[in-house]
Design an enzyme around this catalytic site. Sequence first.
Site, PDB file in Angstrom:
ATOM      1  N   GLY A 151       0.671  -1.504   0.472  1.00 35.52           N
ATOM      2  CA  GLY A 151       0.141   0.000  -0.087  1.00 35.52           C
ATOM      3  C   GLY A 151       1.324   1.571  -0.019  1.00 35.52           C
ATOM      4  N   ASP A 157      -9.971   5.070   6.289  1.00 34.82           N
ATOM      5  CA  ASP A 157     -10.321   4.961   5.193  1.00 34.82           C
ATOM      6  C   ASP A 157     -10.947   3.869   4.308  1.00 34.82           C
ATOM      7  OD1 ASP A 157      -8.746   4.663   2.472  1.00 34.82           O
ATOM      8  OD2 ASP A 157      -7.059   4.277   3.241  1.00 34.82           O
TER       9      ASP A 157
END
Length: 326
Positions: free
Chosen positions: A29, A138
Amino acid sequence: MGTIATSFKAKKVHLINERYQIQEKLGEGSFGVVFNGLDTKKNERVAIKLEVRTGSLLAKEWHTYKLLRNAVGFPKVRWFGQIMPFYDVIVMDLLGKNLGELFRECGNRFSIKTVLILADQMISRLEYLHNMNIVHRDIKPENFVMGLGNTRNTLYLVDFGLSKRFRDSYTNQHISFRDGKNLTGTARYASINTHQGIEATRRDELESVGYVMIYFLRGSLPWQGITKKLCKKQRHTKIGEIKRDMKLDDLCRQCPKELIRYISYCRNLEFTEKPDYTSLRQMFRDLLKNLGHEYNYDYEWSEKGSGNSYLSTFPCNYNKDVVTWL
């Protein structure tokens, strides 16, 4: 971030904490790389996440996982520390595929039954997280992951690198209203308030779940494909404008009316207001029943036979002294 994975190639390194062996890279990520690993003492599969020690995101994530260690739907952390000496490392339970991967495998469309069962669990995960005075910040399909083996039907919430306390755990004092902030998280699923620079709280996380549900049911969201000629800030602004100006009837076209009620409810919550998680879950459970479906975890991917066992048979290259990095 690929330099982390690259730096380990063709190296021989002592086992992490004298027991955890890193094997195949699973993904990466914005802040870290995740590897498939092996707990050599228990002969169990684990996930190992590495991050260059330029900040405290992984350490912050570790503290959050410790708070959530007794809850259903959050992976258990087995070890946290540093290696080599520039990397933070966190070792946790190995999980299955994330909802983004499963969605693509199912032809970019989930059935209403699958979406409603997932929604029930997504709301439950956020309720527990919020009760622990934390917002995730998120919410997106990639941060919801299915379990493996005996937990294959359980949905997990992961990746707390951007999480934040919204309330003091001792005084229950809520954070103060703030605006003028840059967007945190993923613009595609961010709330309208977040686009407008307002500090994210509980209401915004639930609104994001609504966009995830619509995405799963429709196959895409109207603000996808914003021209790449715009800079990042301009794209975020444009996406926020589309969300704000689009009528909910149009946004939720081809979706049950309960989605309109859900999004409208989330958008009308006050900054410090506690959502009615129970009523929201019940609304979707009633819809599931009224549509003639059972809450039996018969997901879209289960019907297609893909399952979640894709990580269950990785080869072990264990040597008690060293790890051969693949």
